[in-house]
Write an enzyme that holds these catalytic residues in place. Structure first.
Site, short mmCIF file in Angstrom:
data_model
loop_
_atom_site.label_atom_id
_atom_site.label_comp_id
_atom_site.label_asym_id
_atom_site.label_seq_id
_atom_site.Cartn_x
_atom_site.Cartn_y
_atom_site.Cartn_z
N CYS A 180 -43.37 -25.42 -23.40
CA CYS A 180 -41.93 -25.19 -23.53
C CYS A 180 -41.19 -25.44 -22.23
O CYS A 180 -39.99 -25.75 -22.23
CB CYS A 180 -41.66 -23.77 -24.02
SG CYS A 180 -42.31 -22.48 -22.95
N GLY A 202 -31.59 -15.16 -21.05
CA GLY A 202 -32.76 -16.01 -21.17
C GLY A 202 -33.76 -15.40 -22.14
O GLY A 202 -33.73 -14.18 -22.39
#
Length: 424
Positions: free
Chosen positions: A50, A189
């Protein structure tokens, strides 16, 4: 042959670009096919996570390999040449070797010390081996990097560094804003470090948790898992105003919280104390936020100062030492391997001369005793070994420096050398 590391990772690339660089099975296959077709790439491995899309390749020509990998990435993803120019993370030679070791050890991860990368790198190696595009050089490199990564995790406390950073930040925040049991925590986040921060905050018993993330679905998933709520990024202003503690780690190259954002939030809060914890590299929160009244801002440097002398984290320094030693050893073995054909050719040529001269001696002195003949043979071999010792050592040294080619050319011309299976 030299090692090339080519691609994108969280250190140089914003999430928006990383998302476009992400590889599905089709694009991964296309990159592998292009690399296999390149005349300048002999081995390659693709690692796709990712926060990382990178190719590790053994190359014979730097510029040709970079051009082919550029074509592969831009043709199989939505990455543009402008993206490459601005965000490409490129390492070559010894620096590329060190990069692979740092990746395997978790020293290059967004959440420092995370061990998931070991499994991801192992899977990439297995695929490369099964599909035939990983050979002896890359296999040796990655296997040694994986062993070093395991050693780092077993011999240091690196696994706990990220958790220690979060804990230190929350301790300071609590001293500033009061008990976390009464605090509202905002996490910006939803990556591995943000998830760790959110989890640690919940375990510390915070009153409320809110998650804001660019990809709202990932924010929702994290918040629901921890009993919090998720908001889209366009509602971050209100979230900032409501939060007593703000923790940010987006992995983006831009600011998640500007000075104006924090100032507006303080106006709405009527000056109530607020703590900001910036776990991102590069930083997410404008440094000037620390100058606002009622606010304390803690960055990675501040947290490092708390956890170790001179701003260093002992576990990280210990891990770096282990990795540095492993890289040095690997480069020595690699240099010896690269220099081996030259050394073999030189010694083979010398051996042919020795055997020829000993045969001639036998013809000229047929009455020489076997004992004398054996002693002469040993003496000649000792002389040759001593004469070749320094050229052999020098070949390995030049291989380490990447300058073996010049030496090979000189030896080939001087001794008319030919390697096994072809000329040097």
């Amino acid at each position: 042959m030299s090692l090339l590391s080519f691609g994108f990772n969280h250190r140089r690339t914003p999430i928006s670009v990383l998302e476009r660089a992400a590889l599905d099975e089709l694009s991964l296959g296309a990159i592998i096919a292009t690399a296999q077709a390149s005349p300048d790439i002999s081995e390659h491995l693709v690692i796709a996570t990712c926060n990382r899309t990178e190719v590790y390749a053994e190359v014979s020509a730097f510029h040709g390999a970079v051009a082919d990998l550029t074509d592969a990435l831009t043709s199989s993803t939505s990455i543009t040449h402008e993206d490459l120019k601005e965000h490409l993370d490129l390492h070559y030679g010894d620096a590329a070797v060190a990069h692979v070791f740092n990746v395997a050890a978790g020293l290059d991860s967004m959440a420092v010390g995370e061990s998931q990368i070991l499994g991801q790198l192992r899977d990439a190696l297995a695929r490369g081996q099964s599909e035939g595009h990983v050979g002896s050089h890359l296999n040796s490199l990655v296997q040694q990097a994986l062993r070093t990564g395991k050693q780092v995790h077993s011999e240091t406390g690196l696994d706990e560094v990220s958790r220690s950073l979060v804990t230190a930040g929350l301790d300071c925040a609590e001293q500033h804003v009061g008990s976390l049991a009464d605090a509202h925590v905002l996490v910006i986040g939803a990556g591995s470090m943000s998830a760790l921060a959110a989890t640690t905050a919940v375990r510390r018993g915070v009153a409320r948790l809110t998650v804001v993330n660019r990809t709202h679905e990932r924010g929702v998933a994290l918040a629901e898992r921890l009993g919090g709520r998720a908001l889209p990024t366009d509602e971050i202003g209100g979230a900032l105003a409501a939060a007593d503690v703000v923790i940010s780690c987006t992995g983006s190259t831009g600011l998640a919280v500007t000075l104006a954002d924090a100032a507006d939030a303080q106006v709405e809060r009527s000056g109530r104390k607020q703590a900001f914890i910036d776990l991102a590299l590069p930083h997410d929160i404008a440094h000037e936020v620390a100058e606002l009244s009622g606010i304390v801002l803690l960055g990675l440097g501040d947290l490092g100062d708390m956890l170790g002398a001179d701003g260093t984290v002992p576990e990280v320094e210990q891990a770096r030492s282990i990795v540095g030693d492993a890289v040095t050893r690997h480069l020595g073995v690699r240099a010896a391997s690269i220099a081996a054909p030259t050394v073999r050719a030189l010694r083979s040529a010398a051996q042919q001369v020795v055997e020829s001269e000993l045969d001639r001696m036998d013809q000229r002195a047929p009455d020489m005793s076997a004992a004398h003949r054996e002693e002469v043979g040993r003496a000649v071999h000792r002389i040759v070994d001593k004469l070749l010792h320094q050229p052999t050592v020098r070949a390995k040294e030049l291989a380490v420096d990447g300058r073996l080619g010049e030496y090979e050319d000189a030896l080939r011309q001087l001794f008319d050398l030919h390697a096994e299976g072809g000329s040097l």
